[in-house]
Design a protein around this motif. Structure first.
Motif, PDB file in Angstrom:
ATOM      1  N   GLU A 194       0.673  -0.852  -0.129  1.00 34.33           N
ATOM      2  CA  GLU A 194       0.727  -0.358  -0.637  1.00 34.33           C
ATOM      3  C   GLU A 194       0.882   0.894  -0.165  1.00 34.33           C
ATOM      4  O   GLU A 194       0.183   2.476  -0.292  1.00 34.33           O
ATOM      5  N   CYS A 195       2.002   1.147   0.497  1.00 31.61           N
ATOM      6  CA  CYS A 195       3.194   2.251   0.286  1.00 31.61           C
ATOM      7  C   CYS A 195       3.684   2.690  -1.250  1.00 31.61           C
ATOM      8  O   CYS A 195       4.664   1.754  -1.524  1.00 31.61           O
ATOM      9  N   GLN A 196       3.193   3.816  -1.930  1.00 29.68           N
ATOM     10  CA  GLN A 196       3.728   3.989  -2.400  1.00 29.68           C
ATOM     11  C   GLN A 196       5.407   4.914  -2.698  1.00 29.68           C
ATOM     12  O   GLN A 196       6.174   4.195  -3.481  1.00 29.68           O
ATOM     13  N   ALA A 197       5.376   5.155  -2.183  1.00 27.26           N
ATOM     14  CA  ALA A 197       7.092   5.422  -1.467  1.00 27.26           C
ATOM     15  C   ALA A 197       8.005   4.765  -1.141  1.00 27.26           C
ATOM     16  O   ALA A 197       8.701   4.864  -1.250  1.00 27.26           O
ATOM     17  N   ALA A 198       7.841   3.427  -1.144  1.00 25.34           N
ATOM     18  CA  ALA A 198       8.274   2.617  -0.921  1.00 25.34           C
ATOM     19  C   ALA A 198       8.645   1.665  -2.109  1.00 25.34           C
ATOM     20  O   ALA A 198       9.470   1.156  -2.540  1.00 25.34           O
ATOM     21  N   ALA A 199       7.965   2.402  -3.190  1.00 22.71           N
ATOM     22  CA  ALA A 199       8.767   1.499  -4.750  1.00 22.71           C
ATOM     23  C   ALA A 199       9.608   1.828  -5.156  1.00 22.71           C
ATOM     24  O   ALA A 199      10.509   2.984  -4.519  1.00 22.71           O
ATOM     25  N   GLY A 200      10.519   1.133  -5.932  1.00 25.48           N
ATOM     26  CA  GLY A 200      11.721   0.738  -6.066  1.00 25.48           C
ATOM     27  C   GLY A 200      12.912   0.926  -4.960  1.00 25.48           C
ATOM     28  O   GLY A 200      14.411   1.377  -5.300  1.00 25.48           O
ATOM     29  N   ARG A 201      12.957   0.843  -3.987  1.00 32.87           N
ATOM     30  CA  ARG A 201      13.851   0.552  -2.577  1.00 32.87           C
ATOM     31  C   ARG A 201      13.577  -0.633  -2.097  1.00 32.87           C
ATOM     32  O   ARG A 201      12.970  -1.673  -2.107  1.00 32.87           O
ATOM     33  N   ILE A 202      15.465  -0.829  -1.965  1.00 36.71           N
ATOM     34  CA  ILE A 202      15.552  -2.381  -1.112  1.00 36.71           C
ATOM     35  C   ILE A 202      15.507  -1.138   0.808  1.00 36.71           C
ATOM     36  O   ILE A 202      16.040  -1.112   0.840  1.00 36.71           O
ATOM     37  N   LEU A 203      14.511  -2.275   1.184  1.00 33.71           N
ATOM     38  CA  LEU A 203      15.073  -2.395   2.519  1.00 33.71           C
ATOM     39  C   LEU A 203      15.069  -2.894   3.485  1.00 33.71           C
ATOM     40  O   LEU A 203      14.564  -3.947   3.963  1.00 33.71           O
ATOM     41  N   PRO A 204      15.837  -2.926   4.247  1.00 35.01           N
ATOM     42  CA  PRO A 204      16.060  -4.397   5.744  1.00 35.01           C
ATOM     43  C   PRO A 204      15.671  -3.816   6.510  1.00 35.01           C
ATOM     44  O   PRO A 204      14.978  -2.934   6.713  1.00 35.01           O
ATOM     45  N   ILE A 205      15.255  -5.073   7.209  1.00 30.13           N
ATOM     46  CA  ILE A 205      14.204  -5.603   8.134  1.00 30.13           C
ATOM     47  C   ILE A 205      14.905  -5.953   9.719  1.00 30.13           C
ATOM     48  O   ILE A 205      14.996  -7.694   8.988  1.00 30.13           O
TER      49      ILE A 205
END
Length: 279
Positions: A185-196
């Motif tokens: 649901e988060c367009q701002a996360a598009a194109g990102r590699i996110l550590p978790i």
């Protein structure tokens, strides 16, 4: 529209499928082997990248399997729309980049190459994509790191406690599942590699001690001093990588995860049920 899940029977899939169903999305899940019927989930049989069944229009593709296979399929697939793509990689892409073990360096490079290939394939279809890089995953009794240690200790009634001061950040599989749903649901996360990583950083020795304390059977602690671990690195080549990292920090920066997705993973508080096979 429909969500397609690769790796629905994995430890993250174990938590994700019920959450997807609760959101009201029709779910297709791919498996190499036939699966028991599950309310709300249509199991398909196939294998990435070239043994895929016919698919309806998709709103999202979620994958917990090898990135390269997903990228290879997407590169040649015909998609009716541009579904959102969420996939998991691993923090090993960075933490094993400079490993003393050649096979681990190869693994880190394969992970990074898979991430790049996925981005390229998604761009071909105009698909927004996000990749999550978890640290050590636990929580469903399906991992190949802490669960085998816990089960072996309960069987032998002996728990090895290796010396080590490196920081660890175990992340619960359900927290990753929640991050996947948030990323959809988060367009701002598009194109990102996110550590978790998990919500707590602790020394590796403390992590093993908490696993031991969580077991349903009492075990005898077996301290493994640093000199013995150094000897083990020379005598047992398959363990060279894991033993050499006991004093290294294997952690993730959750800053972007929290800012973009609002996910705050739980601290490491294991219980005995987490080491049992899922029902």
């Amino acid at each position: 529209m429909t969500v397609l899940v690769f790796g629905g029977s994995s430890q993250i899939g174990h938590f994700l499928l019920p959450r997807l169903l609760a959101s009201g999305e029709p779910v297709l899940a791919l498996s190499r082997q036939p699966r028991p019927a599950q309310a709300g989930v249509e199991w398909l049989q196939g294998t990435l990248p070239d043994r895929m069944p016919a698919l309806p229009p998709l709103s999202a593709i979620i994958s917990f399997g090898p990135l390269q296979g997903l990228a290879d399929w997407l590169a040649q697939a015909t998609l009716a729309d541009a579904p959102r793509v969420i996939a998991t990689s691993s923090m090993s892409a960075e933490t094993k980049r400079d490993s003393s073990v050649p096979a681990e360096r190869v693994l880190a490079r394969q992970l990074r190459d898979g991430e790049a290939a996925l981005a390229t394939a998604c761009e071909r279809h105009g698909c927004a994509w996000t990749v999550l890089r978890p640290t050590l995953v636990y929580g469903a009794g399906l991992d190949k790191s802490l669960t085998p240690i816990a089960r072996r200790a309960m069987r032998l009634r002996l728990f090895p406690l290796p010396a080590g001061r490196g920081l660890r950040q175990p992340v619960h599989a359900d927290d990753i599942a929640q991050a996947v749903l948030a990323a959809l649901e988060c367009q701002a996360a598009a194109g990102r590699i996110l550590p978790i990583g998990g919500g707590e950083r602790l020394r590796s020795g403390e992590m093993f001690a908490r696993v031991r304390s969580s077991l349903s059977r009492s075990t005898v602690p077996l301290p493994l001093p640093a000199w013995l671990l150094r000897l083990g690195q020379r005598a047992l080549p398959p363990l060279r990588g894991p033993l050499s990292r006991l004093d290294s920090d294997l952690i993730a920066d959750n800053g972007e995860l929290q800012r973009l997705l609002g996910i705050r993973p739980r601290p490491f508080r294991p219980d005995s049920v987490m080491w049992l096979p899922p029902r």
